[in-house]
Scaffold this active site. Structure first.
Site, PDB file in Angstrom:
ATOM      1  N   LYS A  70       0.840  -1.212   0.000  1.00 26.15           N
ATOM      2  CA  LYS A  70       0.000   0.000   0.000  1.00 26.15           C
ATOM      3  C   LYS A  70       0.875   1.262   0.000  1.00 26.15           C
ATOM      4  CE  LYS A  70      -3.749   2.548   0.467  1.00 26.15           C
ATOM      5  NZ  LYS A  70      -4.920   2.646  -0.396  1.00 26.15           N
ATOM      6  N   LYS A  82      -1.805  11.818   5.384  1.00 26.10           N
ATOM      7  CA  LYS A  82      -1.434  10.789   6.375  1.00 26.10           C
ATOM      8  C   LYS A  82      -0.713   9.629   5.685  1.00 26.10           C
ATOM      9  CE  LYS A  82      -4.377   7.625   6.857  1.00 26.10           C
ATOM     10  NZ  LYS A  82      -4.684   6.266   6.415  1.00 26.10           N
TER      11      LYS A  82
HETATM   12  P1  NAP Z   1     -13.983   7.789   6.847  1.00 24.86           P
HETATM   13  O1  NAP Z   1     -15.080   7.955   5.868  1.00 24.86           O
HETATM   14  O2  NAP Z   1     -13.578   8.959   7.681  1.00 24.86           O
HETATM   15  O3  NAP Z   1     -14.361   6.563   7.802  1.00 24.86           O
HETATM   16  C1  NAP Z   1     -13.717   6.259   9.007  1.00 24.86           C
HETATM   17  C2  NAP Z   1     -14.764   5.622   9.916  1.00 24.86           C
HETATM   18  O4  NAP Z   1     -14.126   5.152  11.114  1.00 24.86           O
HETATM   19  C3  NAP Z   1     -15.855   6.618  10.360  1.00 24.86           C
HETATM   20  O5  NAP Z   1     -17.121   6.037  10.147  1.00 24.86           O
HETATM   21  C4  NAP Z   1     -15.548   6.825  11.837  1.00 24.86           C
HETATM   22  O6  NAP Z   1     -16.700   7.071  12.603  1.00 24.86           O
HETATM   23  C5  NAP Z   1     -14.965   5.484  12.203  1.00 24.86           C
HETATM   24  N1  NAP Z   1     -14.150   5.530  13.408  1.00 24.86           N
HETATM   25  C6  NAP Z   1     -13.123   6.367  13.692  1.00 24.86           C
HETATM   26  N2  NAP Z   1     -12.599   6.069  14.898  1.00 24.86           N
HETATM   27  C7  NAP Z   1     -13.323   5.026  15.399  1.00 24.86           C
HETATM   28  C8  NAP Z   1     -13.270   4.270  16.584  1.00 24.86           C
HETATM   29  N3  NAP Z   1     -12.365   4.536  17.538  1.00 24.86           N
HETATM   30  N4  NAP Z   1     -14.157   3.259  16.757  1.00 24.86           N
HETATM   31  C9  NAP Z   1     -15.083   2.976  15.801  1.00 24.86           C
HETATM   32  N5  NAP Z   1     -15.181   3.665  14.645  1.00 24.86           N
HETATM   33  C10 NAP Z   1     -14.317   4.669  14.449  1.00 24.86           C
HETATM   34  O7  NAP Z   1     -12.637   7.283   6.128  1.00 24.86           O
HETATM   35  P2  NAP Z   1     -12.475   6.323   4.850  1.00 24.86           P
HETATM   36  O8  NAP Z   1     -12.282   7.149   3.631  1.00 24.86           O
HETATM   37  O9  NAP Z   1     -13.515   5.252   4.889  1.00 24.86           O
HETATM   38  O10 NAP Z   1     -11.022   5.711   5.173  1.00 24.86           O
HETATM   39  C11 NAP Z   1     -10.856   4.640   6.103  1.00 24.86           C
HETATM   40  C12 NAP Z   1      -9.479   4.001   5.858  1.00 24.86           C
HETATM   41  O11 NAP Z   1      -9.425   3.508   4.511  1.00 24.86           O
HETATM   42  C13 NAP Z   1      -8.289   4.960   6.009  1.00 24.86           C
HETATM   43  O12 NAP Z   1      -7.214   4.293   6.622  1.00 24.86           O
HETATM   44  C14 NAP Z   1      -7.953   5.344   4.580  1.00 24.86           C
HETATM   45  O13 NAP Z   1      -6.610   5.726   4.425  1.00 24.86           O
HETATM   46  C15 NAP Z   1      -8.275   4.046   3.842  1.00 24.86           C
HETATM   47  N6  NAP Z   1      -8.620   4.177   2.414  1.00 24.86           N
HETATM   48  C16 NAP Z   1      -9.534   5.089   1.985  1.00 24.86           C
HETATM   49  C17 NAP Z   1      -9.852   5.162   0.608  1.00 24.86           C
HETATM   50  C18 NAP Z   1     -10.866   6.150   0.060  1.00 24.86           C
HETATM   51  O14 NAP Z   1     -10.900   6.351  -1.182  1.00 24.86           O
HETATM   52  N7  NAP Z   1     -11.693   6.789   0.870  1.00 24.86           N
HETATM   53  C19 NAP Z   1      -9.231   4.301  -0.297  1.00 24.86           C
HETATM   54  C20 NAP Z   1      -8.324   3.364   0.174  1.00 24.86           C
HETATM   55  C21 NAP Z   1      -8.027   3.307   1.531  1.00 24.86           C
HETATM   56  P3  NAP Z   1     -17.445   8.519  12.671  1.00 24.86           P
HETATM   57  O15 NAP Z   1     -18.760   8.285  11.988  1.00 24.86           O
HETATM   58  O16 NAP Z   1     -17.578   8.819  14.121  1.00 24.86           O
HETATM   59  O17 NAP Z   1     -16.557   9.519  11.954  1.00 24.86           O
END
Ligand code: NAP
Length: 299
Positions: free
Chosen positions: A171, A239
């Site tokens: 990654k 990040k």
């Molecule tokens: P996101 O939409 O911000 O989702 C993160 C989720 O985690 C939110 O629903 C958040 O809840 C929850 N969360 C945070 N802390 C928590 C805890 N302590 N306990 C339980 N739930 C918790 O982010 P995302 O885009 O899905 O990204 C998630 C991961 O995937 C990251 O590591 C990112 O680098 C990776 N990623 C993302 C993409 C993309 O295109 N978006 C692609 C590849 C990889 P709340 O509802 O309270 O905020």
């Protein structure tokens, strides 16, 4: 069909968990904010109050969380996955985190009879929704074989790259390329417009040639529609590039191009655009040139 736990129902986790449900798996879900959990419960999933309760009830437990400290907290913290660990449980992390943390978590979980896979993904919000993600996996072959039916519901390709941490190293490599794609797309769009050429026509002209890439297919239509919503949040791209540069430091690898791109994302965050899509890095070039990228309804 398996009993599967999913923790972190955001842009990526929410769509992946839905695809696991659609494939017929029984889901136990947890998320920091409650509203996202309620939507799943309405569709037949079971809600759990904390990660420990998730782990106790399932054969596989996934996490999909923003950053390394979030994953450490959810696995090792109070009422975390480790407290709910039981013999035979497989832990799968879809988040992008530091490779050394993935290895350390796998070692800790192994002491409780849990096999761990680091399984970060690529393909964006679109890939998560469509079940066409690419999954880069590190960990034991046995856990990978057991998880394959789940990967099939989430993605179009899944590769066991090596031992624990190897998925996160893959990654890191992926993000070196993605960061460069975002910055080079922004540079190309602004160059066309500043030189008096419609960037939309420029994209049409080059997208079948040697510059063809996922980013060129997916991002310009959103930008031209005036849509800078994530997708992939800019602070997460920043990040990820931090993880890349930390890893480079660990192994003594010079990554001059990635270092500059991370600085561009620092500028974007300082503009107040941290929650925008990673492709909106074009805003940094807009600030440098005084341009605003053309939008379809701005004609
Ligand atoms: P996101 O939409 O911000 O989702 C993160 C989720 O985690 C939110 O629903 C958040 O809840 C929850 N969360 C945070 N802390 C928590 C805890 N302590 N306990 C339980 N739930 C918790 O982010 P995302 O885009 O899905 O990204 C998630 C991961 O995937 C990251 O590591 C990112 O680098 C990776 N990623 C993302 C993409 C993309 O295109 N978006 C692609 C590849 C990889 P709340 O509802 O309270 O905020």
């Amino acid at each position: 069909m398996a009993k599967v736990g999913y923790i972190g129902l955001g842009i990526m986790g929410g769509s992946i968990a839905r695809n696991l449900m659609k494939a017929g798996h029984e889901l136990v879900v947890h998320n920091r904010s409650r509203a996202k959990v309620e939507a799943f419960v309405r569709d037949g999933a079971t809600a759990a109050g904390n990660p420990r309760e998730v782990a106790e009830q399932v054969e596989f437990v996934f996490t999909n969380l923003p950053d390394t400290p979030d994953v450490e907290q959810v696995v090792l913290g109070k009422d975390g996955v480790l407290e709910g660990a039981h013999e035979g449980l497989v832990y799968i992390d879809n988040s992008t985190i530091k490779p050394e943390t993935a290895r350390a978590l796998a070692e800790k979980l192994a002491t409780r009879g849990v096999m761990a896979l680091d399984a970060p993904v690529s393909g964006g919000d679109v890939g998560a929704r469509d079940g066409t993600l690419t999954i880069m996996v590190g960990g034991p072959q046995e856990a990978f074989d057991r998880a394959e039916p789940l990967f099939r519901a989430m993605g179009k390709a899944w590769v066991l790259v090596g031992d624990s941490g190897a998925g996160q190293i893959a990654k890191v490599c992926n993000q070196i390329i993605v960061g460069a794609q975002m910055a080079s797309l922004a540079e190309a769009l602004i160059t066309a417009q500043k030189a008096g050429v419609d960037p939309r026509r420029m994209v049409d002209a080059i997208k079948g040639g040697a510059a063809q890439m996922w980013t060129l297919d997916v991002k310009p239509p959103r930008l031209f529609a005036g849509n800078r919503e994530p997708g992939f949040k800019a602070y997460m791209q920043h990040k990820d590039l931090g993880i890349v540069l930390d890893t480079a430091k660990t192994y003594g690898i010079p990554l001059p191009v990635t270092a500059v791109i991370q600085q561009l994302y620092t500028a974007m965050l300082e503009q107040g655009n941290r929650e925008q899509d990673n492709s909106a890095i074009v805003s940094v070039y807009e600030a440098l040139t005084g341009l605003r990228l053309v939008e379809n309804d701005g004609e």
